[in-house]
Design an enzyme around this catalytic site. Structure first.
Site, mmCIF file in Angstrom:
data_model
loop_
_atom_site.group_PDB
_atom_site.id
_atom_site.type_symbol
_atom_site.label_atom_id
_atom_site.label_comp_id
_atom_site.label_asym_id
_atom_site.label_seq_id
_atom_site.Cartn_x
_atom_site.Cartn_y
_atom_site.Cartn_z
ATOM 1 N N ASN B 69 0.842 -1.188 0.000
ATOM 2 C CA ASN B 69 0.000 0.000 0.000
ATOM 3 C C ASN B 69 0.872 1.230 0.000
ATOM 4 O OD1 ASN B 69 -0.342 1.941 2.474
ATOM 5 N ND2 ASN B 69 0.201 -0.061 3.318
ATOM 6 N N CYS B 131 6.312 5.726 8.651
ATOM 7 C CA CYS B 131 5.496 5.605 7.445
ATOM 8 C C CYS B 131 6.401 5.658 6.222
ATOM 9 C CB CYS B 131 4.446 6.709 7.349
ATOM 10 S SG CYS B 131 3.496 6.549 5.817
#
Lengths: 244, 305
Positions: B69, B131
């Site tokens: 993702n 992230c």
């Protein structure tokens, strides 16, 4: 939304790389045309989202194209095999927006959800016409089936082998009614640019979950980011941002 | 009766199962599938100071036994999360929450942490310095021991609630980073965030993801996660929330034996919306099978000898 096991009844090729599968199972969560199911396939991690083409009691009809290994495996499945489905996903078409006439606009494997929609519209007494576009005659699907429902169908093919040579935008009538569209993004953007009437558009995007958890399929709209799988796949034309 | 309860820095959970940030929205979406009060806690969608759309699509790609993702921290911003999302979740979930915070500067992290610190239902602050899908923030703090320590101490000074630092696996030495955040005052660590990966569309001869790279999750990363949790457990004394590819009750036990005090379940929620509930239901039988009476006692159990 519901997770349940369906049984394959039939699975046959109907056009170039396009298959029709019927399954039996619990269809109670499927409320509106334009919704989709998300299918777990053996050996594949992510589910495959496929729009609902038709629904008759507990029999679900799906039409899908073999685009990769997962859908290829699906095309090999036999009668009696079981599939794990999430059903009743997404917001479908709102049939109440069409008054006495509606135009269906479909491209390629975007056509299947328009079949279930046509049945619902005709049940409401709406007069339905359709403009369908395909790459060529070998790719055409549901033309006869829609005609059999009483839909006035016009077709366009990119190579001219069926109907008008060109795209769906070339066969839109000047008196296009309230429309319902499903097809590739370039088709939807061409519609946004050319269609004078209002309507609804069904989008597709690569999805993670199909039910709103992962934010994988988000698109920008005039009222902010929306998930194609949850707030969509159907959006009002006036919500969609033209970026073609 | 197997005792499934665990405690993270004074926050007691009925069981060690926590849906991982980014795979569970703001929780209430899953109340349509099952009673989410069976969960130990919920790690909320990663939140930033300002609202974010995230990266352009496609931002999902399948890989063998998992997915990539590159969502890129889509969220409505900290104010909306506190004013709209958490109140909506409170209607269907009554246990302590884990607020997951991302930022592009030390000040961003402190800003959001201070706000979440005042929300009564938030039990733990999870600071995401890992992230892989945003530039100029996120992982750039998590790949340097010095930067990781800087964020940790700044947030710790600003808040009262326990601070867990979510670490990236995209580093050479996880032990070094884990020790740096422990020394800077972290109450615990969460790992792993997603390792970076790529897939290429062979017909278009381009990466599938518009961001080119994305984070890998799913069962394919479980061995990597187990190895890193194992190494981190040997490096620090603070509790570890272990995650990466957990899909079954046995995976939970395995992760806790590696050193986790609780676990997060991520990708599994996306393919099976009832995954966490199913794992919680399976857990007592799995524990009994392996002679576990109190699950909190097995943390680090694989380090004996």
């Amino acid at each position: 939304m519901k997770q349940s096991i369906f049984t394959v009844k039939t699975n046959e090729i109907i056009a170039h790389d396009v298959y029709k599968m019927t399954l039996s199972g619990d269809t109670s969560e499927i409320k509106t045309p334009g919704q989709f199911v998300n299918i777990k396939l053996p050996g594949r991690y992510l589910r495959r989202p496929v729009s609902v083409c038709d629904l008759e009691k507990d029999t679900l009809t799906l039409i899908y194209k073999t685009v990769g290994g997962g859908t290829y495996d699906m095309s090999r499945m036999q009668k009696g095999e079981k599939l794990d489905l999430l059903t009743g996903l997404g917001n479908g078409f709102d049939v109440s927006c069409a008054k006495d006439r509606a135009t269906l606009i479909g491209g390629g494997v975007g056509v299947p959800p328009l079949y279930f929609l046509a049945k619902k519209l005709i049940n409401r007494g709406v007069s339905v016409d359709a403009a369908l576009g395909f790459a060529s005659k070998e790719d055409a699907i549901l033309v006869n089936e829609l005609s059999a429902l009483g839909v006035n169908v016009r077709t366009a093919t990119a190579d001219g082998s069926l109907g008008t040579k060109g795209f769906v935008t070339d066969i839109l009538r000047s008196d296009c009614a309230y429309f319902y569209a499903c097809g590739p993004i370039p088709m939807l953007h061409a519609l946004l640019k050319n269609a004078s009437s209002d309507g609804q558009m069904s989008f597709e995007e690569r999805m993670g979950c199909g039910f709103g958890a992962c934010m994988g399929c988000t698109m920008q709209t005039k009222s902010g980011p929306k998930r194609v799988c949850r707030e969509g796949p159907v959006f009002d034309k006036n919500e969609v941002i033209f970026n073609g | 009766m197997v005792d499934l309860s665990v405690t993270l820095s004074g926050v007691k959970l009925d069981n060690p199962i926590i849906p991982a940030s980014g795979t569970f929205g703001f929780g209430y979406e899953f109340a349509d599938w099952y009673d989410i009060n069976v969960l130990g806690s919920i790690s909320l969608k990663g939140t930033t100071k300002e609202p974010r759309f995230g990266n352009p699509t496609p931002r999902i790609a399948e890989i063998p036994s998992g997915l990539l993702n590159s969502v890129g921290l889509q969220n409505p911003g900290v104010d909306d999360v506190i004013e709209k999302e958490i109140p909506r979740l409170e209607k269907c979930f009554s246990k302590p929450l884990i607020a997951n915070i991302s930022g592009f500067s030390v000040e961003d992290y402190v800003y959001c942490a201070e706000k979440f610190d005042k929300v009564s239902q938030v039990g733990i602050l999870e600071i995401n310095i890992s992230c892989p899908n945003v530039h100029g923030g996120g992982m750039s703090f998590g790949t340097s021991a010095k930067a990781a320590a800087l964020v940790t101490s700044a947030v710790k000074k600003a808040v009262k609630k326990p601070v867990y630092i979510k670490l990236t696996p995209n580093v050479t030495d996880i032990a070094e980073i884990a020790r740096a955040v422990e020394e800077a005052g972290a109450d615990g660590i969460s790992l792993i965030n997603t390792p970076l990966g790529m897939r290429i569309d062979i017909s278009r001869r381009k990466p599938i993801l518009s961001n080119k790279t994305g984070g890998m999750s799913g069962p394919c990363v479980l061995p990597l996660a187990l190895r890193m949790v194992f190494q981190a457990y040997e490096a620090v004394k603070i509790p570890i929330i272990g995650m990466g590819g957990i899909s079954s009750a046995n995976d939970v036990i395995e992760m806790m034996l590696a050193g986790a005090s609780a676990v997060q379940v991520g990708a599994a929620n996306l393919v099976d919306p009832c995954a966490c509930r199913n794992i919680i239901e399976e857990l007592p039988a799995s524990c009994e099978k392996y002679g576990i009476k109190k699950i909190s006692e097995i943390t680090g159990g694989a380090h004996n000898g």
